[in-house]
Design a protein around this motif. Sequence first.
Motif, PDB file in Angstrom:
ATOM      1  N   VAL A 101     -21.127  -5.430  15.073  1.00 47.14           N
ATOM      2  CA  VAL A 101     -20.906  -6.370  14.126  1.00 47.14           C
ATOM      3  C   VAL A 101     -20.670  -6.789  12.608  1.00 47.14           C
ATOM      4  N   HIS A 102     -19.937  -6.503  11.393  1.00 49.84           N
ATOM      5  CA  HIS A 102     -20.482  -6.223  10.124  1.00 49.84           C
ATOM      6  C   HIS A 102     -19.968  -7.552   9.079  1.00 49.84           C
ATOM      7  N   GLY A 103     -21.010  -7.822   8.774  1.00 51.61           N
ATOM      8  CA  GLY A 103     -20.309  -9.408   7.549  1.00 51.61           C
ATOM      9  C   GLY A 103     -20.300 -10.555   8.893  1.00 51.61           C
ATOM     10  N   ALA A 104     -21.400 -10.692   9.793  1.00 55.27           N
ATOM     11  CA  ALA A 104     -21.335 -12.008   9.869  1.00 55.27           C
ATOM     12  C   ALA A 104     -23.003 -12.528   8.691  1.00 55.27           C
ATOM     13  N   VAL A 105     -22.438 -13.707   9.105  1.00 59.84           N
ATOM     14  CA  VAL A 105     -23.384 -14.430   8.257  1.00 59.84           C
ATOM     15  C   VAL A 105     -23.782 -15.774   9.090  1.00 59.84           C
ATOM     16  N   GLU A 106     -24.873 -15.579   9.905  1.00 59.28           N
ATOM     17  CA  GLU A 106     -25.219 -16.857  10.767  1.00 59.28           C
ATOM     18  C   GLU A 106     -25.244 -18.136  10.089  1.00 59.28           C
ATOM     19  N   ILE A 154     -20.542 -17.914   9.917  1.00 64.31           N
ATOM     20  CA  ILE A 154     -19.274 -16.965   9.838  1.00 64.31           C
ATOM     21  C   ILE A 154     -19.712 -15.400  10.810  1.00 64.31           C
ATOM     22  N   PRO A 155     -18.675 -15.564  12.108  1.00 62.30           N
ATOM     23  CA  PRO A 155     -19.101 -14.240  13.164  1.00 62.30           C
ATOM     24  C   PRO A 155     -18.834 -13.217  12.572  1.00 62.30           C
ATOM     25  N   GLY A 156     -18.260 -12.567  11.350  1.00 61.29           N
ATOM     26  CA  GLY A 156     -18.214 -10.985  10.930  1.00 61.29           C
ATOM     27  C   GLY A 156     -16.643 -10.428  11.558  1.00 61.29           C
ATOM     28  N   ILE A 157     -16.686  -9.756  11.222  1.00 62.95           N
ATOM     29  CA  ILE A 157     -15.895  -8.585  12.505  1.00 62.95           C
ATOM     30  C   ILE A 157     -16.500  -7.694  13.480  1.00 62.95           C
ATOM     31  N   ARG A 158     -15.754  -7.783  14.403  1.00 62.47           N
ATOM     32  CA  ARG A 158     -16.762  -7.403  15.679  1.00 62.47           C
ATOM     33  C   ARG A 158     -15.698  -5.658  15.956  1.00 62.47           C
ATOM     34  N   ASN A 204     -13.253  -8.007  17.537  1.00 62.53           N
ATOM     35  CA  ASN A 204     -11.507  -8.756  16.547  1.00 62.53           C
ATOM     36  C   ASN A 204     -10.845  -7.653  15.994  1.00 62.53           C
TER      37      ASN A 204
END
Length: 121
Positions: free
Chosen positions: A23-28, A32-36, A84
């Motif tokens: 997971v990259h770029g997630a902001v809980e 924002i789920p981020g890129i998986r 994703n």
Amino acid sequence: MTSRSGTALASILAEGYNDRPYVHGAVERLGIPGIRFVDGPRGCVAGAGTAFPVPMARGATWDLALEERVGEVIGREIRAQGGNLFGGVCVNLLRHPAWVTPCGAPSSRQTSQVTGRLFTP
């Protein structure tokens, strides 16, 4: 205090490598789920994904329908693992024999025509 690389290595040793999406770029707090990200290129490497032949071998068949079916299966497996973004597009147009290295060998590179037909929408 443990370094970031030491923490990553400990995680890989404890949990395995590529067993789940990265997971990259997630902001809980913002939802924002981020890129998986899930790696490839022979299929979904997270979980128990199918190992397909390398893209170069598939490209050598010139079978566009087969590549479409392989792509559909990879996509379903990536989504089933929670991913994703698939890191399996590995296209190198190596035009000189000196470039045929271990990095270029597993890539699709027969001709620009087959590469264009197989890997562009």
